[in-house]
Design a protein around this motif. Sequence first.
Motif, PDB file in Angstrom:
ATOM      1  N   LEU A  93      88.459-102.161  41.016  1.00  0.00           N
ATOM      2  CA  LEU A  93      86.929-103.322  41.510  1.00  0.00           C
ATOM      3  C   LEU A  93      87.168-103.289  42.446  1.00  0.00           C
ATOM      4  O   LEU A  93      86.281-103.154  43.571  1.00  0.00           O
ATOM      5  N   ASP A  94      88.133-103.425  43.562  1.00  0.00           N
ATOM      6  CA  ASP A  94      88.603-103.383  44.856  1.00  0.00           C
ATOM      7  C   ASP A  94      88.265-102.285  45.727  1.00  0.00           C
ATOM      8  O   ASP A  94      88.378-102.245  46.278  1.00  0.00           O
ATOM      9  N   ARG A  99      82.228-100.739  37.223  1.00  0.00           N
ATOM     10  CA  ARG A  99      82.354-101.356  36.355  1.00  0.00           C
ATOM     11  C   ARG A  99      84.094-100.834  36.290  1.00  0.00           C
ATOM     12  O   ARG A  99      84.174 -99.317  36.331  1.00  0.00           O
ATOM     13  N   VAL A 100      84.659-101.665  35.312  1.00  0.00           N
ATOM     14  CA  VAL A 100      85.901-100.415  34.626  1.00  0.00           C
ATOM     15  C   VAL A 100      86.130-100.899  33.257  1.00  0.00           C
ATOM     16  O   VAL A 100      85.129-102.235  32.763  1.00  0.00           O
ATOM     17  N   GLU A 118      84.857-112.967  31.486  1.00  0.00           N
ATOM     18  CA  GLU A 118      83.905-113.714  31.828  1.00  0.00           C
ATOM     19  C   GLU A 118      85.062-113.923  33.473  1.00  0.00           C
ATOM     20  O   GLU A 118      84.182-114.350  34.036  1.00  0.00           O
ATOM     21  N   ARG A 119      86.290-113.884  33.863  1.00  0.00           N
ATOM     22  CA  ARG A 119      86.131-113.314  35.412  1.00  0.00           C
ATOM     23  C   ARG A 119      85.275-113.044  35.993  1.00  0.00           C
ATOM     24  O   ARG A 119      85.154-113.157  37.204  1.00  0.00           O
ATOM     25  N   TYR A 120      85.503-112.103  35.101  1.00  0.00           N
ATOM     26  CA  TYR A 120      84.641-110.722  36.016  1.00  0.00           C
ATOM     27  C   TYR A 120      83.124-109.809  35.022  1.00  0.00           C
ATOM     28  O   TYR A 120      82.815-109.824  34.827  1.00  0.00           O
ATOM     29  N   PRO A 121      82.510-111.351  35.321  1.00  0.00           N
ATOM     30  CA  PRO A 121      81.206-111.090  34.440  1.00  0.00           C
ATOM     31  C   PRO A 121      80.285-109.296  35.456  1.00  0.00           C
ATOM     32  O   PRO A 121      80.127-109.497  36.739  1.00  0.00           O
ATOM     33  N   GLY A 122      79.480-109.352  34.103  1.00  0.00           N
ATOM     34  CA  GLY A 122      79.184-108.056  34.428  1.00  0.00           C
ATOM     35  C   GLY A 122      80.202-106.713  35.221  1.00  0.00           C
ATOM     36  O   GLY A 122      79.235-105.474  35.326  1.00  0.00           O
ATOM     37  N   ARG A 123      81.310-106.540  35.055  1.00  0.00           N
ATOM     38  CA  ARG A 123      81.796-105.861  35.623  1.00  0.00           C
ATOM     39  C   ARG A 123      83.068-104.890  35.174  1.00  0.00           C
ATOM     40  O   ARG A 123      83.203-104.111  34.790  1.00  0.00           O
TER      41      ARG A 123
END
Length: 240
Positions: A93-94, A99-100, A118-123
């Motif tokens: 992501l960085d 998206r992954v 939950e930690r990366y919503p929508g990703r």
Amino acid sequence: MQVIPAIDLRGGRCVRLVQGDYDRETVFGEDPAAMAEHWVAEGATRLHLVDLDGAKLGRPANVESVRAILDRVDVPCQLGGGVRDEATLAAWLDAGLERVIVGTQALKDPAWFATMAERYPGRLILGLDAKDGRVATAGWLDVSSVEATGLAEGFDALPLAAIIYTDIARDGMLEGPNIEATGALADRLETPVIASGGVSTLDDLGRLATLPVAGVIVGRALYDGRFRLSEARERAGDRT
């Protein structure tokens, strides 16, 4: 329905496999970044990247090729293959991926996957690869006893970007997508579904466009020149 060209990476090259078989490979380009530029020039508004070596090894492998693609195109990219821990996920992501995609680890550790979503919503995207309705993992080398639909429903309440459904038996075979299974899955989920595997004709895209799916990943049919990306987007009603 968004049409998303696939760029599968193996050994730093752009390839396609038949039914996920690493011994049935066709090389379509030595420069994946140039291929990415080609699809963007043809009208792609998103690219689907697969680190085939990473999927097999369980860790990123074609890092330089992916970075080169991200440096040379300005459309959102999503990538799967070898994402088994948060450090890898965050690093991608960085690096610039929008998206992954996570498949194997979601099956092995559902609690971890839920936490990451939950930690990366929508990703995050759930990569749901199935053979005879069962989930396949580790670059499709292993087929589990877990039902694909059940696994997807278990994650449906999470803030995922999408679920990619691939019928391995159809992938790379140009026999048409599994319309029935894809439609049944999309009907049962709130999470957007992206179809993958088997698209060979514009009529295939037209049939998929009648389903409640958000997108379709197209690989070999585009590389073989069975139709142009612009034609595919028109048939799919892609206005992204």
